[in-house]
Design an enzyme around this catalytic site. Structure first.
Site, short mmCIF file in Angstrom:
data_model
loop_
_atom_site.label_atom_id
_atom_site.label_comp_id
_atom_site.label_asym_id
_atom_site.label_seq_id
_atom_site.Cartn_x
_atom_site.Cartn_y
_atom_site.Cartn_z
N TYR A 9 -1.05 -0.74 10.68
CA TYR A 9 -1.28 -1.15 9.22
C TYR A 9 0.00 -0.70 8.41
O TYR A 9 0.43 -1.52 7.56
CB TYR A 9 -2.49 -0.73 8.96
CG TYR A 9 -2.98 -1.04 7.39
CD1 TYR A 9 -3.47 -2.13 7.13
CD2 TYR A 9 -2.72 0.04 6.38
CE1 TYR A 9 -3.71 -2.55 5.50
CE2 TYR A 9 -2.78 -0.04 5.16
CZ TYR A 9 -3.29 -1.36 4.67
OH TYR A 9 -3.79 -1.53 3.49
N SER A 65 0.80 -1.13 0.04
CA SER A 65 0.10 -0.06 -0.10
C SER A 65 0.84 1.26 -0.13
O SER A 65 2.10 1.26 0.70
CB SER A 65 -0.93 -0.02 1.21
OG SER A 65 -1.63 1.22 1.29
N1 LIG Z 1 -8.80 -0.92 -0.64
C1 LIG Z 1 -7.94 -0.07 -0.38
O1 LIG Z 1 -8.01 1.21 -0.30
C2 LIG Z 1 -6.49 -0.47 -0.36
C3 LIG Z 1 -5.46 0.18 -0.58
C4 LIG Z 1 -4.19 -0.11 -0.22
C5 LIG Z 1 -3.89 -1.68 -0.30
N2 LIG Z 1 -4.97 -2.38 -0.06
C6 LIG Z 1 -4.50 -3.76 0.05
O2 LIG Z 1 -5.17 -4.62 -0.76
C7 LIG Z 1 -5.32 -5.87 -0.33
C8 LIG Z 1 -6.84 -6.25 -0.74
O3 LIG Z 1 -7.78 -5.56 -0.05
P1 LIG Z 1 -8.97 -5.14 -0.54
O4 LIG Z 1 -9.38 -3.60 -0.40
O5 LIG Z 1 -9.30 -5.82 -1.93
O6 LIG Z 1 -10.25 -5.83 0.79
P2 LIG Z 1 -11.50 -6.53 0.80
O7 LIG Z 1 -12.43 -6.05 -0.32
O8 LIG Z 1 -11.91 -6.21 2.12
O9 LIG Z 1 -11.33 -7.86 0.46
C9 LIG Z 1 -10.60 -8.56 1.40
C10 LIG Z 1 -10.39 -10.12 0.90
O10 LIG Z 1 -9.47 -10.84 1.83
C11 LIG Z 1 -10.44 -12.19 2.48
N3 LIG Z 1 -9.74 -12.07 3.83
C12 LIG Z 1 -10.11 -11.26 4.83
N4 LIG Z 1 -9.47 -11.80 6.12
C13 LIG Z 1 -8.93 -13.01 5.61
C14 LIG Z 1 -8.16 -14.18 6.36
N5 LIG Z 1 -7.99 -13.98 7.62
N6 LIG Z 1 -7.53 -14.85 5.78
C15 LIG Z 1 -7.87 -15.26 4.49
N7 LIG Z 1 -8.68 -14.18 3.79
C16 LIG Z 1 -9.06 -13.14 4.49
C17 LIG Z 1 -11.71 -11.62 2.40
O11 LIG Z 1 -12.68 -12.87 2.30
P3 LIG Z 1 -13.13 -13.36 3.72
O12 LIG Z 1 -13.45 -12.22 4.69
O13 LIG Z 1 -14.09 -14.53 3.19
O14 LIG Z 1 -11.82 -14.17 4.38
C18 LIG Z 1 -11.62 -10.94 0.94
O15 LIG Z 1 -11.59 -11.95 0.00
C19 LIG Z 1 -5.11 -5.86 1.17
O16 LIG Z 1 -3.67 -6.38 1.51
C20 LIG Z 1 -5.01 -4.42 1.36
O17 LIG Z 1 -4.27 -4.11 2.76
C21 LIG Z 1 -6.17 -2.08 -0.08
#
Ligand SMILES: NC(=O)c1ccc[n+]([C@@H]2O[C@H](COP(=O)([O-])OP(=O)(O)OC[C@H]3O[C@@H](n4cnc5c(N)ncnc54)[C@H](OP(=O)(O)O)[C@@H]3O)[C@@H](O)[C@H]2O)c1
Length: 261
Positions: A159, A146
């Protein structure tokens, strides 16, 4: 301009495959014809995503329910990565959570669980993948980090520190992996519209519209960068420009700007 190298023949394993960036990775890799292993905790959502991409793209899809914040969950996925039948050629370490609480206000167990997932699972799964992929002389690893890892953060300090680790770890490994046939990229998105902030119960009402990115665009840029050998990928010109500022400004000025948000 040289054409990008063809995708690898083996399976792609995506963690956090059922929502947000992971769902975008899943659909895009399936559209390339890649067979997939999908990992997340919720079996019903995994099955639904698997059915969708099997129907649309006629690819093989395995589902592997696992909680990657636990040693058992990590061990099960690491074992699949080490498996020599239906080898994993692409690992997308994407699953991650946020914790929008002041440090000290949230229970220590919540901070620890976030680090176990955002850092611990990346360490364990990358360890398995480097071993298996270097033995075959091919593979790619994308660790979803990130832009938060480049700036000090008050409300999400653990984080941000975890994401700084993911980026530094990936960059360091890229040196070790040079010439091995295995490449690694830290993908560093800015704010992206996914389920992430709702899950973290974050109030994002003060975040300007221009800062929000589309998950499909982040994934398209991240994959293109990874295939072009970019080690630290920061999608979109606006976030690239912000990071230039972060790098040239004195750190005290960066802290002052961040503290006013
Ligand atoms: N969205 C943003 O603004 C942003 C910005 C920068 C970086 N990121 C990074 O991008 C990545 C993806 O985030 P996202 O925004 O796509 O999140 P999201 O929409 O909340 O999706 C999270 C995914 O991870 C799974 N997950 C959550 N906890 C888990 C666990 N303990 N074990 C296995 N799977 C798990 C969830 O499914 P289940 O709940 O069914 O397990 C879901 O498939 C993360 O690493 C985040 O830090 C996000």
């Amino acid at each position: 301009m040289t054409a990008p190298p063809p995708p690898f023949p083996g399976y792609a394993l995506v963690t956090g495959a059922t929502a947000g960036l992971g769902a975008s990775f899943t659909r895009r890799l399936a559209a390339e014809g890649r067979d997939l292993v999908l990992v997340a905790r919720t079996t019903a959502r995994l099955e639904s995503m698997a059915a969708e991409v099997r129907d649309r793209f006629a690819v093989q899809v395995e589902v592997l329910p696992a909680d990657l914040s636990t040693p058992d969950g990590c061990a099960a996925v690491a074992a699949r990565i080490r498996q020599s039948e239906r080898p994993i050629d692409t690992l997308i370490n994407n699953a991650g959570i946020g914790l929008y609480r002041r440090f000290g206000a949230a229970p220590l167990a919540d901070e620890q669980r976030m680090l176990d997932l955002n850092v611990g699972s990346v360490l364990t799964l990358t360890h398995a993948a480097v071993d298996a992929m270097t033995a075959r002389g091919r593979g790619e690893i994308i660790n979803v980090s990130s832009v938060a890892g480049f700036v000090p953060r008050g409300p999400s300090t653990t984080y941000a520190a975890g994401k700084a680790w993911v980026t530094a770890f990936s960059e360091g490994l890229s040196l070790l992996l040079a010439g091995s046939g295995v490449r690694i990229t830290a993908l560093c998105p800015g704010f992206t519209r996914t389920e992430f902030h709702a899950r973290a119960k974050a109030d994002m009402s003060g975040t300007p519209a221009w800062m929000w990115l589309d998950a499909d665009r982040v994934v398209a840029e991240g994959l293109a960068d990874a295939r072009a050998g970019v080690v630290v990928s920061v999608p979109t010109k606006r976030y690239k420009a912000l990071l230039v500022l972060v790098k040239v400004l004195p750190r005290s000025v960066v802290r002052w700007v961040v503290s006013r948000r």
